[in-house]
Design an enzyme around this catalytic site. Structure first.
Site, PDB file in Angstrom:
ATOM      1  N   THR A  59       0.828  -1.204   0.000  1.00  0.00           N
ATOM      2  CA  THR A  59       0.000   0.000   0.000  1.00  0.00           C
ATOM      3  C   THR A  59       0.865   1.258   0.000  1.00  0.00           C
ATOM      4  O   THR A  59       0.567   2.228  -0.712  1.00  0.00           O
ATOM      5  CB  THR A  59      -0.954   0.006   1.209  1.00  0.00           C
ATOM      6  OG1 THR A  59      -1.716  -1.198   1.196  1.00  0.00           O
ATOM      7  CG2 THR A  59      -1.894   1.189   1.174  1.00  0.00           C
ATOM      8  N   CYS A  60       1.929   1.257   0.764  1.00  0.00           N
ATOM      9  CA  CYS A  60       2.824   2.420   0.807  1.00  0.00           C
ATOM     10  C   CYS A  60       3.473   2.635  -0.558  1.00  0.00           C
ATOM     11  O   CYS A  60       3.523   3.760  -1.060  1.00  0.00           O
ATOM     12  CB  CYS A  60       3.893   2.238   1.874  1.00  0.00           C
ATOM     13  SG  CYS A  60       3.244   2.043   3.546  1.00  0.00           S
TER      14      CYS A  60
END
Length: 168
Positions: A59-60
């Protein structure tokens, strides 16, 4: 203290993000070449602070890719991707991904950014890392928009962050 979740389990940050309309707290972060940069170095530019725990998570990494794509279209705007990852890891990721439209900055030296913006995790498996958040600043360092992502594995609301720039 703000409460967010990690796959449904509550974890906490130091507090709330800076209020919209307030002056953004100053910071000193480390660039990939190990030099230091402060908020005042960006005076005159609009900033999107894309803040996350680690670029080594899906996600990052996606948030960096997405803002990299969007940043190419923005006038007088710099996207700063901020985590506690070492600058070497950030540079490796950008090189492998062809990331060129954002600046990667690290809070690894003293963690003051995470404390100043109240987004350091105080408990749970990610304790001392940054929560996922977005803070948008105008040319004078005034906060236009903030988002504390409520579920850490979810992506931020890119559209809302970018619309805050359009409205300013």
């Amino acid at each position: 203290m703000a409460t967010v979740t990690l796959k449904g389990t509550e974890i906490h940050t130091l507090g709330s993000l800076p209020n919209e309309g307030s002056k953004a707290p100053d910071f000193q972060l480390t660039k990939n070449d190990l030099s230091s940069v402060k908020l005042s170095d960006y005076e005159g530019s609009r900033l999107v602070l894309n803040i996350f725990p680690s670029v080594d998570t899906g996600t990052c990494a996606q948030s960096v890719r997405q803002f990299n794509e969007e940043a190419a279209e923005l006038d007088n705007t710099i996207v700063l991707c901020i985590s506690k990852d070492l600058p070497f890891a950030q540079a490796r990721f950008c090189g492998a991904e062809g990331i060129k439209n954002v600046e990667m900055l690290s809070d690894f030296r003293d963690g003051n950014f995470g404390r100043a913006y109240n987004l350091e995790f105080t408990d749970g498996p990610l304790a001392s890392l940054h929560s996922r958040a977005v803070v948008v600043l105008d040319e004078n360092g005034t906060v236009l928009y903030t988002e504390q992502v409520p579920e850490i594995v979810d992506e931020p609301n890119y559209k809302a962050a970018l619309e805050a720039l359009m409205d300013s």
